[in-house]
Design a protein around this motif. Structure first.
Motif, PDB file in Angstrom:
ATOM      1  N   GLY A 314       0.955  -1.367  -0.152  1.00  0.00           N
ATOM      2  CA  GLY A 314      -0.054  -0.138   0.072  1.00  0.00           C
ATOM      3  C   GLY A 314       0.913   1.237  -0.118  1.00  0.00           C
ATOM      4  O   GLY A 314       0.287   2.169  -0.127  1.00  0.00           O
ATOM      5  N   PHE A 315       2.100   1.342   0.101  1.00  0.00           N
ATOM      6  CA  PHE A 315       3.139   2.163   0.243  1.00  0.00           C
ATOM      7  C   PHE A 315       3.790   2.519  -1.209  1.00  0.00           C
ATOM      8  O   PHE A 315       4.103   1.584  -1.759  1.00  0.00           O
ATOM      9  CB  PHE A 315       4.238   2.077   1.269  1.00  0.00           C
ATOM     10  N   PRO A 316       3.640   3.599  -1.510  1.00  0.00           N
ATOM     11  CA  PRO A 316       3.069   4.997  -0.848  1.00  0.00           C
ATOM     12  C   PRO A 316       1.694   5.340  -1.620  1.00  0.00           C
ATOM     13  O   PRO A 316       1.372   6.469  -1.126  1.00  0.00           O
ATOM     14  CB  PRO A 316       4.196   5.899  -1.392  1.00  0.00           C
ATOM     15  N   MET A 317       1.160   4.483  -2.465  1.00  0.00           N
ATOM     16  CA  MET A 317      -0.093   5.172  -3.134  1.00  0.00           C
ATOM     17  C   MET A 317      -1.429   5.475  -2.169  1.00  0.00           C
ATOM     18  O   MET A 317      -2.005   6.469  -2.706  1.00  0.00           O
ATOM     19  CB  MET A 317      -0.458   3.893  -4.201  1.00  0.00           C
ATOM     20  N   THR A 318      -1.264   4.645  -1.034  1.00  0.00           N
ATOM     21  CA  THR A 318      -2.358   4.874  -0.130  1.00  0.00           C
ATOM     22  C   THR A 318      -2.329   5.669   0.952  1.00  0.00           C
ATOM     23  O   THR A 318      -2.938   5.985   2.054  1.00  0.00           O
ATOM     24  CB  THR A 318      -2.807   3.495   0.505  1.00  0.00           C
ATOM     25  N   PHE A 319      -1.112   6.511   0.834  1.00  0.00           N
ATOM     26  CA  PHE A 319      -0.889   7.692   1.776  1.00  0.00           C
ATOM     27  C   PHE A 319      -1.000   8.902   1.328  1.00  0.00           C
ATOM     28  O   PHE A 319      -1.081   9.293   0.194  1.00  0.00           O
ATOM     29  CB  PHE A 319       0.909   7.488   2.277  1.00  0.00           C
ATOM     30  N   GLY A 361       4.112 -11.612 -10.661  1.00  0.00           N
ATOM     31  CA  GLY A 361       3.887 -10.271 -10.433  1.00  0.00           C
ATOM     32  C   GLY A 361       2.761  -9.924 -11.368  1.00  0.00           C
ATOM     33  O   GLY A 361       2.529  -8.736 -11.778  1.00  0.00           O
ATOM     34  N   TYR A 362       1.743 -10.885 -11.751  1.00  0.00           N
ATOM     35  CA  TYR A 362       0.793 -10.617 -12.776  1.00  0.00           C
ATOM     36  C   TYR A 362      -0.479 -10.444 -12.387  1.00  0.00           C
ATOM     37  O   TYR A 362      -1.271 -11.290 -12.297  1.00  0.00           O
ATOM     38  CB  TYR A 362       0.862 -11.644 -13.954  1.00  0.00           C
ATOM     39  N   PHE A 363      -0.897  -9.247 -11.810  1.00  0.00           N
ATOM     40  CA  PHE A 363      -1.948  -8.918 -10.913  1.00  0.00           C
ATOM     41  C   PHE A 363      -2.375  -7.654 -11.573  1.00  0.00           C
ATOM     42  O   PHE A 363      -1.522  -6.831 -11.722  1.00  0.00           O
ATOM     43  CB  PHE A 363      -1.921  -9.051  -9.555  1.00  0.00           C
ATOM     44  N   VAL A 364      -3.701  -7.274 -11.124  1.00  0.00           N
ATOM     45  CA  VAL A 364      -3.989  -5.891 -11.717  1.00  0.00           C
ATOM     46  C   VAL A 364      -5.259  -5.413 -10.763  1.00  0.00           C
ATOM     47  O   VAL A 364      -6.002  -6.316 -10.313  1.00  0.00           O
ATOM     48  CB  VAL A 364      -4.651  -6.112 -13.064  1.00  0.00           C
ATOM     49  N   GLU A 365      -5.361  -4.388 -10.598  1.00  0.00           N
ATOM     50  CA  GLU A 365      -6.268  -3.556  -9.568  1.00  0.00           C
ATOM     51  C   GLU A 365      -7.655  -3.380 -10.460  1.00  0.00           C
ATOM     52  O   GLU A 365      -7.714  -2.175 -10.855  1.00  0.00           O
ATOM     53  CB  GLU A 365      -5.561  -2.312  -8.690  1.00  0.00           C
ATOM     54  N   ILE A 373      -5.460   3.280  -7.756  1.00  0.00           N
ATOM     55  CA  ILE A 373      -4.375   2.483  -7.836  1.00  0.00           C
ATOM     56  C   ILE A 373      -4.063   1.891  -8.897  1.00  0.00           C
ATOM     57  O   ILE A 373      -2.677   1.860  -9.140  1.00  0.00           O
ATOM     58  CB  ILE A 373      -4.746   1.563  -6.656  1.00  0.00           C
ATOM     59  N   LYS A 374      -4.700   1.549  -9.950  1.00  0.00           N
ATOM     60  CA  LYS A 374      -4.305   1.025 -11.136  1.00  0.00           C
ATOM     61  C   LYS A 374      -3.514   1.723 -12.057  1.00  0.00           C
ATOM     62  O   LYS A 374      -2.581   1.498 -12.465  1.00  0.00           O
ATOM     63  CB  LYS A 374      -5.534   0.400 -11.828  1.00  0.00           C
ATOM     64  N   GLU A 375      -3.773   3.185 -11.883  1.00  0.00           N
ATOM     65  CA  GLU A 375      -3.468   3.996 -12.677  1.00  0.00           C
ATOM     66  C   GLU A 375      -1.821   4.552 -12.147  1.00  0.00           C
ATOM     67  O   GLU A 375      -0.975   4.858 -12.893  1.00  0.00           O
ATOM     68  CB  GLU A 375      -3.841   5.330 -12.962  1.00  0.00           C
ATOM     69  N   THR A 376      -1.811   4.572 -10.889  1.00  0.00           N
ATOM     70  CA  THR A 376      -0.372   4.873 -10.265  1.00  0.00           C
ATOM     71  C   THR A 376       0.541   3.927  -9.663  1.00  0.00           C
ATOM     72  O   THR A 376       1.659   4.132  -9.744  1.00  0.00           O
ATOM     73  CB  THR A 376      -0.643   5.892  -8.888  1.00  0.00           C
ATOM     74  N   ASN A 377       0.083   2.625  -9.535  1.00  0.00           N
ATOM     75  CA  ASN A 377       0.829   1.572  -8.996  1.00  0.00           C
ATOM     76  C   ASN A 377       1.371   0.837 -10.366  1.00  0.00           C
ATOM     77  O   ASN A 377       1.152  -0.171 -10.603  1.00  0.00           O
ATOM     78  CB  ASN A 377      -0.057   0.704  -8.109  1.00  0.00           C
ATOM     79  N   THR A 378       2.250   1.552 -10.889  1.00  0.00           N
ATOM     80  CA  THR A 378       3.109   0.886 -12.078  1.00  0.00           C
ATOM     81  C   THR A 378       4.239  -0.272 -11.621  1.00  0.00           C
ATOM     82  O   THR A 378       4.751  -0.186 -10.532  1.00  0.00           O
ATOM     83  CB  THR A 378       3.980   2.035 -12.825  1.00  0.00           C
TER      84      THR A 378
END
Length: 591
Positions: A314-319, A361-365, A373-378
């Motif tokens: 969750g770090f740092p996107m959820t902060f 590592g093949y998951f998607v939000e 999250i999907k757009e920022t968690n590259t």
């Protein structure tokens, strides 16, 4: 025949919280006064590496190398051998040896332990010389994420089957479309290895489907402090053949096939990796381990596979608040992903496997509410990692698509063999474009109206059950809607963990403070079932602010890994509430 002694850890040195706080950047020397043994710790920002202060040449003592202005190397007092402690490689003589690393572990009070694994290289027990493999004798088929189907002679083994449903509550969904015959493949397996308890590896929806057909399928897990299947009874999944095996011991499957589970050096309480050996050919799967086996791994294995993508936090996107601007978060993510790529590339270069496969590592939000999250968690591109590896070594890389199969015998004999890797048939669907959200969201939503939450005293009941206290931290917990706005009629309350009280206002004393906003369906599902908070944090179901900007390791480690193994006794709680009258308190509720 199995190795008779389980791999163990020995504590070599303990540092107090004050000594840890006073560690300086660069090289630190320590002596265990009770044993007289010396050690070196190297600190680089938040990262620590450690080794014995003993030169590999003739056992001399290292001292600071005054010629090294960068402050990374030490010099042996016997023959001037030099060691770069930041890499644990000897630089004089160059390209000679690597220093054996110790495991660095933080204790519950922010003290530090230096641990030594014994034996350090357990796979070397009863070594076997590689035999020639027939074509088709060993085949590895990628299914999705961290799930591989291994044909090993006449046996089949499957790794980490997550093939349906979400992981981490509702935050992660499969990126790849699994092969249509995935359930048949699982049913035909002779054994399944599950690396750890995270739900992208231990998928109860997948296992429930499997248990309907083969409840007695043999499943193997490591003997972690937090049992992998700690929540099996509550899950309702009927599996009857779960085998917990000790670390560092060969498990013999048949005369040609054996495997060994190893612990992670950073998260030994929950994470593991595996070595599978068939006719002397080793397959190393480090899965999600941060420092598998404390950093000591077999070299020149036939096939190595590991995670690569990043983004599993969750770090740092959820902060938010303070430094956590969108620009800062974007730069941080970019930097961290690059560091991970470089680390994996260096690891592959050091270990020199014949073939390397990035996976897990093949998951998607993919749920619409997690669009941000999907757009920022590259995440890292496996091809970028493969290109880095190819620049520095002759290692063959394989980035599989679902259903692709690698024939190990062919690839070891001739990497250019066109039949060495069989791609899925043309037209096979690779990426998922739709997900069945509703059945899983219904399970979460069912917790929202549970009778438990009619009584505000559930808050005290839950946090008393959780067992975390005597720590100077005040947390504000806010139940929210999908967009992290206060949920109408939801709870908004403070928890003071110094004395485990629930004040209406923040205390007057100096105290660190965190605000945790959580989607009401997920937090109530977690509370009701006594689940670990990874469902919230790694699943991106919270938004956090903290003052000051300090990571409270003890707090998060407790709620992410150390909660009680049995859920709260809500039946007894409700009985008590009935005896005391309805008393539906509104003190902690939002308007």
């Amino acid at each position: 025949m199995e190795q008779s002694t389980e791999q163990t850890t020995e504590i070599l040195l303990c540092l107090s919280p004050v000594e840890v706080a006073n560690l300086k950047e660069g090289i630190n020397f320590f002596r265990n006064k009770s044993t007289g043994k010396d050690y070196i710790l190297y600190k680089s920002k938040s990262r620590l590496r450690a080794c014995k202060n003993v030169c590999k040449h003739q056992g001399g003592l290292f001292i600071k190398d005054i010629e090294d202005l960068a402050g990374r190397s030490v010099r042996c007092t016997k023959h001037n051998w030099k060691l770069d402690v930041s890499t644990m490689k000897y630089i004089n003589p160059p390209e000679s040896f690597c220093q054996d690393e110790l495991v660095v572990e933080m204790d519950e009070n922010n003290g530090l332990l230096l641990l030594e694994l014994n034996p350090p290289n357990p796979w070397d027990s009863e070594p076997r010389s590689p035999e020639e493999l027939d074509f088709g004798e060993v085949q590895i088929t990628y299914l999705t994420h961290a799930c591989m189907d291994l044909k090993l002679g006449d046996k089949r083994m499957v790794f980490d089957p997550w093939l349906m449903g979400p992981a981490f509550a509702r935050g992660w969904w499969l990126l790849h479309e699994p092969p249509s015959d995935w359930l048949e493949r699982l049913c035909q397996a002779d054994l399944i290895y599950i690396s750890h308890l995270h739900s992208d590896h231990l998928s109860y929806p997948t296992l429930k489907k499997l248990a309907g057909r083969r409840p007695d399928i043999p499943i193997y897990v490591g003997n972690t402090e937090r049992p992998v299947f700690w929540n099996l009874n509550q899950s309702g999944v009927q599996l009857t053949n779960i085998n917990v095996v000790p670390f560092g011991i060969w498990q013999q499957v048949d005369k040609n096939l054996r495997f060994m589970i190893l612990m992670d050096g950073v998260h030994p309480e929950m994470d593991t990796c595996i070595i599978v050996e068939y006719k002397g050919h080793k397959i190393l799967n480090t899965v999600d381990c941060t420092r598998p086996n404390g950093g000591r791994l077999p070299m020149k294995v036939a096939l190595m596979m590991s995670d690569f993508a990043g983004g599993a936090s969750g770090f740092p996107m959820t902060f938010s608040g303070g430094k956590f601007t969108e620009e800062w978060k974007a730069q941080f993510i970019k930097t961290e992903r690059k560091k991970l790529l470089n680390y994996k590339a260096q690891l592959v270069k050091n270990l020199q496997p014949r073939i390397y496969c990035p996976f897990a590592g093949y998951f998607v939000e993919s749920h619409p509410s997690d669009k941000y999250i999907k757009e920022t968690n590259t995440k890292n591109d496996p091809n970028e990692l493969n290109n880095l590896i190819k620049k520095n070594s002759d290692v063959i890389t394989w980035t599989p698509r679902p259903g692709a199969t690698l024939d190990l015998g062919r690839m070891l004999k001739d990497p250019t063999d066109s039949k060495g890797i069989i791609e899925p048939p043309e037209g096979t669907k690779i990426y998922k474009d739709s997900w069945d959200f509703e059945p899983y969201l219904e399970i979460l939503n069912a917790a929202v109206g549970d009778e438990i939450f009619l009584h505000s005293s559930w808050i005290k009941e839950y946090f008393t059950w959780a067992g975390f206290k005597d720590y100077n931290l005040v947390v504000r917990m806010i139940e929210t809607d999908e967009d992290f706005n206060p949920f109408p009629g939801g709870y908004d309350y403070l928890v003071d963990f110094l004395d485990l009280s629930f004040p209406k206002e923040r205390p007057q004393r100096e105290h660190p403070y965190e605000e945790i906003r959580s989607r009401v369906d997920v937090i109530r599902h977690v509370v009701k079932n006594g689940l670990l908070w990874d469902e919230l944090y790694i699943g991106f179901q919270t938004r956090l602010q903290r003052d000051p900007d300090i990571y409270h390791h003890l707090f998060w480690n407790h709620f992410q890994i150390k909660l009680p193994l049995t859920p709260p006794n809500w039946r007894s709680f409700l009985t008590c509430c009935e005896q005391n009258g309805p008393g539906i308190s509104q003190e902690c509720k939002t308007t």
